[in-house]
Design a protein around this motif. Sequence first.
Motif, PDB file in Angstrom:
ATOM      1  N   LEU A  31       0.828  -1.345   0.033  1.00 10.52           N
ATOM      2  CA  LEU A  31       0.109   0.213   0.429  1.00 10.52           C
ATOM      3  C   LEU A  31       0.826   1.314  -0.133  1.00 10.52           C
ATOM      4  O   LEU A  31       0.375   2.560  -0.430  1.00 10.52           O
ATOM      5  CB  LEU A  31      -0.978  -0.105   1.395  1.00 10.52           C
ATOM      6  CG  LEU A  31      -2.045   1.183   1.686  1.00 10.52           C
ATOM      7  CD1 LEU A  31      -3.089   1.342   0.336  1.00 10.52           C
ATOM      8  CD2 LEU A  31      -2.563   1.484   2.458  1.00 10.52           C
ATOM      9  N   GLU A  32       1.724   1.572   0.926  1.00  5.37           N
ATOM     10  CA  GLU A  32       2.732   2.606   0.640  1.00  5.37           C
ATOM     11  C   GLU A  32       2.917   2.910  -0.513  1.00  5.37           C
ATOM     12  O   GLU A  32       3.843   3.821  -0.752  1.00  5.37           O
ATOM     13  CB  GLU A  32       3.463   2.165   1.916  1.00  5.37           C
ATOM     14  CG  GLU A  32       3.273   2.776   3.123  1.00  5.37           C
ATOM     15  CD  GLU A  32       4.364   1.877   4.695  1.00  5.37           C
ATOM     16  OE1 GLU A  32       5.182   1.731   4.233  1.00  5.37           O
ATOM     17  OE2 GLU A  32       3.820   1.333   5.709  1.00  5.37           O
ATOM     18  N   GLN A  36       0.742   4.006  -3.081  1.00  7.67           N
ATOM     19  CA  GLN A  36       0.248   5.425  -2.342  1.00  7.67           C
ATOM     20  C   GLN A  36       1.572   6.164  -3.218  1.00  7.67           C
ATOM     21  O   GLN A  36       1.166   7.212  -4.234  1.00  7.67           O
ATOM     22  CB  GLN A  36       0.184   5.772  -1.373  1.00  7.67           C
ATOM     23  CG  GLN A  36      -1.535   4.789  -1.402  1.00  7.67           C
ATOM     24  CD  GLN A  36      -2.325   5.271   0.354  1.00  7.67           C
ATOM     25  OE1 GLN A  36      -1.052   5.448   1.168  1.00  7.67           O
ATOM     26  NE2 GLN A  36      -2.752   5.431   0.210  1.00  7.67           N
ATOM     27  N   ALA A  37       2.973   6.131  -2.711  1.00  4.13           N
ATOM     28  CA  ALA A  37       4.352   6.763  -3.012  1.00  4.13           C
ATOM     29  C   ALA A  37       4.371   6.508  -5.024  1.00  4.13           C
ATOM     30  O   ALA A  37       4.551   7.515  -4.824  1.00  4.13           O
ATOM     31  CB  ALA A  37       5.152   6.548  -2.383  1.00  4.13           C
ATOM     32  N   ASN A  55       1.635   8.965  -6.006  1.00  3.64           N
ATOM     33  CA  ASN A  55       2.404  11.178  -6.187  1.00  3.64           C
ATOM     34  C   ASN A  55       3.005  10.635  -7.026  1.00  3.64           C
ATOM     35  O   ASN A  55       2.648  12.008  -7.512  1.00  3.64           O
ATOM     36  CB  ASN A  55       2.232  10.647  -4.531  1.00  3.64           C
ATOM     37  CG  ASN A  55       1.061  10.564  -3.728  1.00  3.64           C
ATOM     38  OD1 ASN A  55      -0.213  10.711  -4.035  1.00  3.64           O
ATOM     39  ND2 ASN A  55       1.605   9.939  -2.671  1.00  3.64           N
ATOM     40  N   ARG A  56       3.586   9.804  -7.267  1.00  6.89           N
ATOM     41  CA  ARG A  56       4.807   9.996  -8.024  1.00  6.89           C
ATOM     42  C   ARG A  56       4.649  10.560  -9.964  1.00  6.89           C
ATOM     43  O   ARG A  56       4.645  11.535 -10.599  1.00  6.89           O
ATOM     44  CB  ARG A  56       6.313   9.802  -8.332  1.00  6.89           C
ATOM     45  CG  ARG A  56       6.753   9.337  -6.068  1.00  6.89           C
ATOM     46  CD  ARG A  56       8.384   8.688  -6.610  1.00  6.89           C
ATOM     47  NE  ARG A  56       8.319   7.920  -7.100  1.00  6.89           N
ATOM     48  CZ  ARG A  56       8.102   6.367  -6.431  1.00  6.89           C
ATOM     49  NH1 ARG A  56       8.256   6.688  -5.139  1.00  6.89           N
ATOM     50  NH2 ARG A  56       8.516   5.655  -6.674  1.00  6.89           N
ATOM     51  N   PRO A  82      -4.868  10.985  -6.811  1.00  2.20           N
ATOM     52  CA  PRO A  82      -4.221   9.622  -6.292  1.00  2.20           C
ATOM     53  C   PRO A  82      -4.767   9.581  -4.183  1.00  2.20           C
ATOM     54  O   PRO A  82      -4.595   8.276  -4.026  1.00  2.20           O
ATOM     55  CB  PRO A  82      -2.322  10.576  -5.905  1.00  2.20           C
ATOM     56  CG  PRO A  82      -2.443  11.598  -7.247  1.00  2.20           C
ATOM     57  CD  PRO A  82      -4.165  11.612  -7.535  1.00  2.20           C
ATOM     58  N   GLU A  83      -5.247  10.599  -4.465  1.00  3.97           N
ATOM     59  CA  GLU A  83      -5.862  10.237  -3.140  1.00  3.97           C
ATOM     60  C   GLU A  83      -6.777   9.670  -2.346  1.00  3.97           C
ATOM     61  O   GLU A  83      -7.238   8.549  -1.389  1.00  3.97           O
ATOM     62  CB  GLU A  83      -6.551  11.624  -1.787  1.00  3.97           C
ATOM     63  CG  GLU A  83      -4.804  12.495  -1.948  1.00  3.97           C
ATOM     64  CD  GLU A  83      -5.350  13.103  -2.457  1.00  3.97           C
ATOM     65  OE1 GLU A  83      -3.672  13.033  -3.902  1.00  3.97           O
ATOM     66  OE2 GLU A  83      -5.312  14.467  -2.245  1.00  3.97           O
ATOM     67  N   GLU A 127      11.340   3.940  -9.804  1.00  3.74           N
ATOM     68  CA  GLU A 127      11.922   5.511 -10.028  1.00  3.74           C
ATOM     69  C   GLU A 127      11.538   6.291 -11.638  1.00  3.74           C
ATOM     70  O   GLU A 127      11.042   6.833 -11.661  1.00  3.74           O
ATOM     71  CB  GLU A 127      12.695   5.603  -9.096  1.00  3.74           C
ATOM     72  CG  GLU A 127      12.631   5.679  -7.887  1.00  3.74           C
ATOM     73  CD  GLU A 127      13.969   5.927  -6.780  1.00  3.74           C
ATOM     74  OE1 GLU A 127      14.334   5.738  -5.753  1.00  3.74           O
ATOM     75  OE2 GLU A 127      15.083   6.616  -8.228  1.00  3.74           O
TER      76      GLU A 127
END
Lengths: 430, 245
Positions: free
Chosen positions: A21-22, A25-26, A29-30, A49-50, A291
Amino acid sequence: MPFWKQEIECIDREELSQVQLEGLQATLNRVYKNVRHFRKIFREIDFVPEDLRSLDDLKRLPFLTRKDLGKNYPYDLFAVPLREVVRLHTTSFNFDEPIVIGFTRNDMINWTELTARNLFAMGVTKDDVLQVALNFGSMSGPFGFQAGAERIGASVIPMSGGKPAEQVKVMRDFKTTVLISTPTAALRLARAMEEMDVDPHALVLKLGVFGSEPWGESMRAEIESRLHIPAADTYGLTEAFVPGVAWECPAKNGLHLAEDHFIAEVIDPATGDVLPPGSEGELVITTISKEAFPLIRFKTGDITKIDEAPCSCGRTHCRISRIFSRCDDVMILRGVSITPDQIGRILARINGSAPVFQLVVERNDDADQLFVRIEISDRFFFDEMKKQRRFVEEVHKAVSEFLGWEVNVRLVESGTFDHNKQVLDMRRFV
Amino acid sequence: MLRLVNVNSNYGLVHVLKNVSLHVGKGEVVTIIGANGAGKTTTLRAISGLQPVAEGQIYLDGKDITGIAAQKLVAMGVAHVPEGRQIFAPMSVHDNLELGGLQVYRRFGRKQLKCEIESMFERFEVLRDRQNQYAGTLSGGEQQMLALAMALMSRPRLLLLDEPSMGLAPLIVKEIFRIIEELQSENGLTVLLIEQNANAALKISDRGYVLETGRIVLEADAEKLLSNPEVKRAYLGREQREIWE
Ligand SMILES: Nc1ncnc2c1ncn2[C@@H]1O[C@H](COP(=O)(O)OP(=O)(O)OP(=O)(O)O)[C@@H](O)[C@H]1O
Ligand SMILES: [Mg+2]
Ligand SMILES: [Zn+2]
């Protein structure tokens, strides 16, 4: 010491969901911030993203296809500035519509770690000598294997393709313990050994790691008996990592997918519906650590099923079943992906317009063979024998040049094949 | 040990934390880095019950602690050292420590309290020398050590630290980070740390998160964040590196 990173490989499933999940979500967001394509398709479905509160919400997002990757060539899907990219690879897939994949320094570290984890699970240690008989340059896999093996501390011989006889000589003289190649190449090596009168028993080879093309259990049995080594399967894709997505553990009952870096779904390719675990369908991959080139619900085209049952090896990451077929018209021939469209474009170039054709794929013993069948029609050389022959020669030359190996071209009467079946894959992966 | 799932928080109409999910494993030191106003302090305050959580859950050892009052959390083993060294200036160093040890006193009595204070003096020698001074007369670094010692007096399992190095001289900063590292390795303390001085913080951390306008945009091992060029440019500025080295 069976695990490279036990705390990750045997992580508690609930902890793993938190990690996923972390990471998801990250990643969202990116990509929302940095990649126009994702911002656009998220806006179309009114998603920010929220809105992603659980892994289940991933289902709401649109798929990413190879077409999307092609459309954003070269750098539009990169989520970091180019100056942060330290490596660029292109997929073997479709050079008419090329795709470029970038890797940051951290992506390289993760790729290396995952490959080390993969090789270690298969039994590679720092005492091993690995012969990487995959083509450097046209594939990203060999670079991954090299980095991962060096991370473990093993010795690497970056042999690349090379003639079977040379491979065998190096294997014998350098005391190779681990062979890394495509499964068909392994059989070519076996034949070369027989021709050279090299007894596999006299070698110190202990393991074969094979991938980048489909291969069945019967082929595994053949490799294992002719080379006298256990043969393990590894799966990856350049858009993510090769290797480092999924690989076999000693239990050899499916390939553990690196769930701390990827989220896997299996969908019905026709409807896009997510299928429950155990159902067969198309594998969809979401990256949660990458990334430079993150993938959100990327349709791999590969057919598999997910097994969430605990594995006897102790690893908790889910397993995907071995991949024997695709749900699109991409053919994996000798480890390289090819589409009928590509062949069609070559035919059109020679002829002015593409004739009706069918591609027949066979695997004889140790190599994939391609037969291009072209239908004779009124418009298409009704009776000029000489013209016909020249055309066949030209097609043969152009397609063989494109693939880098000899294909067969044949003209056939109309009605010989079903026009709806542009690819006829006769290979049976059992 | 600590787990946040989709934590959202507002200041009035301003949505400050947007689906913050993160975790800190037992015995880990984790750092949150981010620019001014990214929501770092708000995150810590939400964990320790000082800031209302509009949505989402916070778990401590699997137990939902969302919205539990700060005082109760202290008893559960969570200590929060807020931004800007909140010590009681008109009281002596010794009395400040006693205040921090209220829980110990209530549960184990005077003798144990004395014992704890003594062990703080062992860790922070300078506080022993200054024990009868008013806390307000201590230097910035000494005040930060006192604030840290006060938090440790409650014998926490989880320590939340908001910018412990803020405004301190490089040598003191170094000392404070050394102590945090020691607390982890010797006492198995779990630490969630916020720092502008990201370079120094990441060096003693296992993992880190990058917070950007209330959203987590990156999670990685500390060494990976340290080598990440974007993180370097944004949060590991040259001056800070020089201060540390
Ligand atoms: N009491 C408040 N009322 C209204 N807005 C606030 C309040 N406190 C903080 N904010 C706003 O909330 C946002 C996040 O603040 P927070 O203090 O959590 O950030 P931070 O990452 O700790 O940054 P800093 O480096 O400034 O401490 C900022 O936009 C800030 O202006
Ligand atoms: Mg703050
Ligand atoms: Zn297993």
